[in-house]
Design an enzyme around this catalytic site. Structure first.
Site, PDB file in Angstrom:
ATOM      1  CE  LYS A 125      -3.994  -1.672   2.511  1.00  0.00           C
ATOM      2  NZ  LYS A 125      -4.535  -1.660   3.844  1.00  0.00           N
ATOM      3  CG  HIS A 128      -0.633   7.355   4.116  1.00  0.00           C
ATOM      4  ND1 HIS A 128      -0.535   8.034   5.305  1.00  0.00           N
ATOM      5  CD2 HIS A 128      -1.218   6.163   4.400  1.00  0.00           C
ATOM      6  CE1 HIS A 128      -1.034   7.286   6.256  1.00  0.00           C
ATOM      7  NE2 HIS A 128      -1.448   6.140   5.740  1.00  0.00           N
ATOM      8  CG  HIS A 131       2.650   5.412   6.828  1.00  0.00           C
ATOM      9  ND1 HIS A 131       1.901   4.976   5.764  1.00  0.00           N
ATOM     10  CD2 HIS A 131       2.184   4.751   7.906  1.00  0.00           C
ATOM     11  CE1 HIS A 131       1.031   4.076   6.186  1.00  0.00           C
ATOM     12  NE2 HIS A 131       1.176   3.926   7.481  1.00  0.00           N
TER      13      HIS A 131
HETATM   14  N1  ARG Z   1       0.695  -0.030  10.051  1.00  0.00           N
HETATM   15  C1  ARG Z   1      -0.084   0.839  10.881  1.00  0.00           C
HETATM   16  C2  ARG Z   1      -0.769   1.896  10.022  1.00  0.00           C
HETATM   17  O1  ARG Z   1      -0.349   2.164   8.937  1.00  0.00           O
HETATM   18  C3  ARG Z   1       0.731   1.537  11.930  1.00  0.00           C
HETATM   19  C4  ARG Z   1       1.374   0.626  12.950  1.00  0.00           C
HETATM   20  C5  ARG Z   1       1.751   1.337  14.202  1.00  0.00           C
HETATM   21  N2  ARG Z   1       2.394   0.489  15.148  1.00  0.00           N
HETATM   22  C6  ARG Z   1       1.796  -0.432  15.916  1.00  0.00           C
HETATM   23  N3  ARG Z   1       2.517  -1.153  16.730  1.00  0.00           N
HETATM   24  N4  ARG Z   1       0.487  -0.615  15.867  1.00  0.00           N
HETATM   25  O2  ARG Z   1      -1.746   2.475  10.446  1.00  0.00           O
END
Ligand code: ARG
Length: 567
Positions: A125, A128, A131
C-alpha cells in the site's frame, strides 16, 4: 558542565534542610525575573510564614559568591537569582571546548532501554503522508533519546499481515503477468488489489479462495509464502528510497506477521484470565468499565486482529528489550486503539514496569493549504515524489540566490528535505500540520532553510579566521552587552531543552529553541562586528560564533536535518 541550578539548590537545602526544595526551583521564561527563581508559596505552609518573609529570610542566609551570583532579589514571594554572565560564558565555553559536536549530550539515559515504534507503513500500500509524520517524529525521538545516553531500539512495525494478502495472492495468481510489479511495486500491487476486490464483491467463490490463501499463508504454504515474501521485499525496496532520502534507520523490521506464531500464547493467557468473553461470535475483552468499546481479540471467522498482534508485540518487546519505555508514534486516529491495547496488556501478567510505561505519541493530520490531504485512491500524494519536489524547489531557490555555488545537488537535497522535516516538527505534534511549499521554504521564516542559512553564516565567519581561539585564553568581559549575554544564556540551556523534548516526546521543543538561537545570533551578528582589529574582542566573538555553529548543527541533527556548509 557547571550546573547553576544545582549550586543554588544545594545552598537552599543547606539553609532550609528541605530536600525537595530543588524541585521548586523554576527557570523563568522572562529573564528579567532572574535566571532561576524560587517561588516560596509551597514553603509558606511548612514554615508557617508568609512567602515574602521566607524569601527575604533566605536571601539573608544564602552565601553564594559574587563570582557565580550577581544578584538575588525578592519579588512578590519569589526569590530570583541572577547568575553572573561571565560565569555562564565560562561554563559554556569550557563545555563546548570539551565536548565539541557532542555538546548537550549526556548520560542520564544510561542503563535504560527505550523502544520506539515508528513509520510502520503497510506492505503493498502507498507510504502516505501520515507515515511520513510518524517516520520524521519517530526518528527525531530516536536521535534525541540516543543523545541522552539511552539504549534505543527503533522498530518499523510493518503492516505485512492480514486477509488482504490472501486477496493479493489470488490477484497475482490470476493476472500477475499483466502487471510490472518489479519496477513499480506499490502502484501495480494496488491495481491488482482493486481489481481482485471488485471480483470478490461479485463472486463469493473468489472471496472464499482469497480467505483460503490467507489461511495457507498462515500455515506456511510455500507458494503463498513465496509470493508474500516477494510483495514484501519489493515494497520494502520502494519504502527504502524514502528512508534513504530522509536518512532514517531502524534496528528491527519485525512487522505484524512476525507475531503470527506468538498470538496463541496471548490468547491463552487472556483466556485463563477469565476476561476473554464471547460476543456475537467474536472473542473480546470487555472495556465497559473504562468507557471504551470492547477490544476484539479474535474475529468471528477465527482470525486475529491488529490489536492481538500489538499485544503479542508488547510481550515480545518486554522480553527481548526489557524496555523502560515503549513508545508508539502514530496519528491521533489510533488513540483509542492504543488505549484499548494498553489496558488489555495489563492482563498479560507482565511486570508493571512494562505495562505502566507504554506510551502512545499521537500526532495531527497533514493539511494542504486548501484542506485535507486525502489518502483515497486517485488523490494520493506519493511521498517519494513529494520529497523530490522539495529538492527540486530548493534547487531553484538556491540557483537564484547563488548561481555559482558548487555542489548544488547536495545542498538542494539538504535544504529541501530539511524544509520538510522542520515543517513537520515545528509545532506541538498533536496540531494539524499545514503543508505549504512557500512557507516551509521561506529563507526568512521560522523554517529549516532559515536555520541552515544562519548556520552557513557562522561558517563564513569561521572561515575568515586562521585558527579557532583557545577557550581558556579569552577575555570574557568583552561579551557583556545584552545581545551577547542573551545568546550565551540560550546556548547554555541547550541540554535542558533536549531533556524537555525527551520528557514530553516533543521534538518541536528543540525546533523552537533552535529558531531562538538563530534569531539571537542574527541580532548578535548585526549589532557586533565580529572580525575586528581588536584581537580580544574578535577572539571572544569568534568563539561565541563557533558555539552557535555547534549548537545549530547538533540541534538540527537531532531533528534529522543535515546542514549544508554553504548555500
Ligand atoms: N501499520 C499501521 C498503520 O499504517 C501503523 C502501525 C503502528 N504500530 C503499531 N505497533 N500498531 O496504520
Amino acid at each position: 558542565m557547571i550546573d547553576f541550578k544545582d549550586i543554588i539548590a544545594k545552598e537552599l537545602i543547606k539553609v532550609t534542610n528541605i530536600e525537595e526544595i530543588e524541585s521548586y526551583i523554576e527557570i523563568p521564561s522572562n529573564k528579567e525575573m532572574g535566571d532561576y527563581s524560587l517561588p516560596c508559596f509551597k514553603l509558606a505552609k511548612v514554615l508557617k510564614k508568609s512567602p515574602q518573609m521566607i524569601a527575604e529570610d533566605l536571601k539573608e542566609k544564602i552565601t553564594l559568591t559574587d563570582e557565580i551570583i550577581s544578584k538575588i532579589e525578592v519579588v512578590n514571594g519569589y526569590l530570583n537569582f541572577y547568575i553572573n554572565p561571565a560565569a555562564i560564558t565560562k561554563a559554556l565555553f569550557q563545555e563546548i571546548s570539551d565536548k565539541k559536536e557532542q555538546y548537550g549530550s549526556s548520560k542520564i539515559g544510561e542503563n535504560e532501554n527505550i523502544v520506539i515504534d515508528y513509520s510502520s507503513p503497510n506492505i503493498a500500500k502507498p507510504f502516505h503522508i501520515g507515515h511520513l509524520r510518524s517516520t520524521v517524529i519517530g526518528s527525531a525521538l530516536y536521535k534525541i533519546y540516543k543523545y541522552l545516553g539511552y539504549n534505543v531500539t527503533g522498530i518499523n512495525h510493518l503492516g505485512d499481515y492480514g486477509t488482504q494478502f490472501g486477496k493479493l495472492i489470488e490477484g497475482y495468481k490470476r493476472w500477475g503477468k499483466e502487471y510490472n510489479i518489479e519496477d513499480n511495486p506499490i502502484d501495480e500491487l494496488t491495481k491488482i488489489y482493486i481489481r481482485i476486490n471488485e471480483l470478490c464483491n461479485k463472486d463469493e467463490k473468489v472471496l472464499e479462495e482469497c480467505r483460503n490463501n490467507f489461511k495457507k499463508l498462515e500455515d506456511g504454504d510455500p507458494y503463498c509464502k513465496e509470493l508474500w515474501e516477494k510483495f514484501k521485499s519489493l515494497s520494502l525496496k520502494e519504502f527504502q528510497r524514502v528512508y534513504d532520502l530522509l536518512d532514517v534507520k531502524f534496528d528491527s523490521l519485525n512487522g505484524e506477521a512476525f507475531y503470527s506464531d506468538k498470538m496463541p500464547e496471548i490468547i491463552d493467557i487472556l483466556n485463563k484470565s477469565g476476561k476473554l468473553i464471547e460476543s456475537e461470535g467474536a472473542r473480546v475483552i470487555n472495556l465497559d468499565e473504562d468507557d471504551m468499546p470492547p477490544c476484539i481479540i479474535e474475529k468471528t471467522n477465527g482470525s486475529t486482529t491488529y490489536a492481538t498482534r500489538d499485544l503479542a508485540a508488547i510481550m515480545y518487546r518486554a522480553r527481548t528489550y526489557d524496555f523502560d519505555k515503549a513508545i508508539y508514534v502514530t496519528s491521533y486516529e489510533q488513540i483509542l486503539h492504543f488505549k484499548q491495547v494498553f489496558k488489555v496488556a495489563k492482563l498479560l501478567g507482565l511486570d508493571k514496569k512494562y505495562t505502566d510505561n507504554l506510551i502512545h505519541v499521537p500526532f495531527g493530520m497533514v493539511l494542504l493549504k486548501e484542506g485535507k490531504m486525502s489518502t483515497r485512491e486517485g488523490n494520493i500524494i506519493k511521498l517519494e515524489s513529494l520529497l523530490n519536489e522539495a529538492i527540486e524547489r530548493a534547487r531553484k531557490i538556491i540557483e537564484e540566490k547563488n548561481p555559482n555555488i558548487e555542489n548544488k545537488e547536495d545542498i538542494a537535497k539538504k535544504v529541501g528535505i530539511g524544509a520538510i522535516i522542520f515543517n513537520d516538527l515545528y509545532n506541538s505534534r498533536i496540531k494539524d500540520e499545514i503543508f505549504d511549499w512557500d512557507t516551509m521554504l521561506n529563507f526568512n521564516g521560522e523554517t529549516g532553510p532559515y536555520l541552515q542559512y544562519m548556520y552557513v553564516r557562522t561558517n563564513s565567519v569561521l572561515e575568515k579566521i586562521e585558527k579557532l581561539p583557545n577557550a581558556n585564553e579569552l577575555d570574557l568581559s568583552v561579551l557583556s552587552d545584552n545581545t551577547s549575554v542573551k545568546l550565551i544564556k540560550t546556548l547554555y540551556s541547550f541540554g535542558d531543552f533536549i531533556k524537555q523534548a525527551a520528557d514530553k516526546n516533543e521534538p518541536y521543543i528543540i525546533s523552537r529553541y533552535l529558531i531562538n538561537v538563530a534569531k539571537e545570533f542574527s541580532s548578535f551578528y548585526n549589532e557586533n562586528k565580529i572580525i575586528t582589529d581588536d584581537e580580544k574582542v574578535k577572539n571572544a566573538r569568534v568563539y561565541l560564533t563557533y558555539c552557535v555553529n555547534i549548537v545549530l548543527k547538533a540541534g538540527a541533527g537531532l531533528l534529522g536535518m543535515q546542514m549544508p556548509n554553504k548555500m
